[in-house]
Design an enzyme around this catalytic site. Structure first.
Site, PDB file in Angstrom:
ATOM      1  N   SER A  54      24.493  28.912  81.971  1.00 30.94           N
ATOM      2  CA  SER A  54      23.937  29.151  80.692  1.00 30.94           C
ATOM      3  C   SER A  54      24.717  28.167  79.768  1.00 30.94           C
ATOM      4  O   SER A  54      25.833  27.871  79.700  1.00 30.94           O
ATOM      5  CB  SER A  54      24.658  30.691  80.210  1.00 30.94           C
ATOM      6  OG  SER A  54      24.187  30.776  78.948  1.00 30.94           O
ATOM      7  N   GLU A  55      23.940  27.735  78.814  1.00 33.52           N
ATOM      8  CA  GLU A  55      24.291  26.416  77.873  1.00 33.52           C
ATOM      9  C   GLU A  55      25.537  26.798  77.226  1.00 33.52           C
ATOM     10  O   GLU A  55      26.038  25.873  76.845  1.00 33.52           O
ATOM     11  CB  GLU A  55      23.087  25.779  77.038  1.00 33.52           C
ATOM     12  CG  GLU A  55      22.835  26.689  76.141  1.00 33.52           C
ATOM     13  CD  GLU A  55      21.513  26.323  75.334  1.00 33.52           C
ATOM     14  OE1 GLU A  55      21.668  26.103  74.306  1.00 33.52           O
ATOM     15  OE2 GLU A  55      20.406  26.258  75.890  1.00 33.52           O
ATOM     16  N   ASN A  56      25.772  28.212  76.927  1.00 30.19           N
ATOM     17  CA  ASN A  56      26.818  28.437  76.149  1.00 30.19           C
ATOM     18  C   ASN A  56      28.251  28.449  76.847  1.00 30.19           C
ATOM     19  O   ASN A  56      29.095  28.923  76.016  1.00 30.19           O
ATOM     20  CB  ASN A  56      26.762  29.944  75.463  1.00 30.19           C
ATOM     21  CG  ASN A  56      26.418  31.176  76.447  1.00 30.19           C
ATOM     22  OD1 ASN A  56      25.598  30.975  77.447  1.00 30.19           O
ATOM     23  ND2 ASN A  56      27.102  32.240  76.153  1.00 30.19           N
TER      24      ASN A  56
END
Length: 220
Positions: A48-50
């Protein structure tokens, strides 16, 4: 089909594209449903990019842990060995070419594989987020999207909204069909049994090509 049925059909079909040991980034919306439909025995690493790698399925009510969320802020369960880190590390993974597959939503996609998925007319948006990096830094890009928006086509001859990236889309999965983006145009390889070729083309602004070996969509 209602909204949930549409999303399930799309997510189930996208899940079939993922192979053992793929590193996969999931965008906001329908892509987050994909982990719930992975076939038994298929192990993928979800990023996940977060700032998380090793995402698992959506938790049941009461299982949520606020420390673990996907890019849209929805709760997820960590797989054994999961790790959390800052945005710099997350985007180093993406920009370094370590993601095999990205699954994203779309506002529009066109015959050239161009994608517009961040600027919603008339609404305030913070920006395109990590989509630009994911589209250019990933080996395979799959769009998981509804075929139309309030009856209006989303698969265009040419995108009219601001682009996120040009020519980076490889596959489009909707509730109506599966489309491969080729050098000759958009090739429909699978179709949902509830629809005809004529139905699919009527819901699409782009000119579609239909495979001589057109199949029914799998895993419905």
């Amino acid at each position: 089909m209602d909204k949930n049925q549409i999303r399930e059909v799309i997510a189930r079909r996208v899940a079939l594209e993922l192979k053992d040991n793929d590193v996969v980034n999931l965008g906001i919306g329908i892509p987050t449903w994909v982990p719930n439909y992975l076939k038994p025995g298929v192990h993928v690493v979800l990023q996940s990019e977060n700032g998380m790698i090793g995402m698992g399925r959506t938790p049941a009510p009461g299982e949520e842990d606020p420390h673990f969320t996907n890019a849209g802020g929805a709760p997820v369960l960590p797989e054994p060995g999961a790790a959390c880190f800052d945005s710099a590390t997350s985007f180093a993974i993406i920009r370094g070419g370590h993601v095999d597959v990205s699954v994203l939503g779309a506002l529009q996609v066109d015959e050239e594989g161009n994608l517009a998925n961040w600027n919603i007319p008339g609404k305030m948006v913070p920006g395109m987020g990590g989509a630009m990096d994911l589209l250019t830094g990933t080996r395979k890009v799959i769009l998981a999207m509804e075929h139309t928006a309030k009856g209006n086509p989303k698969i265009m001859k040419l995108c009219t909204l601001p682009l996120t990236a040009k020519g980076q889309v490889d596959m489009i999965v909707t509730e109506m069909c599966v489309i491969e983006v080729t050098g000759n145009g958009l090739l429909v390889t699978e179709i949902h049994p509830e629809y005809t070729v004529e139905d699919v083309q009527a819901a699409t602004e782009a000119t579609l090509l239909f495979s001589e070996n057109l199949k029914l969509m799998r895993d419905l």
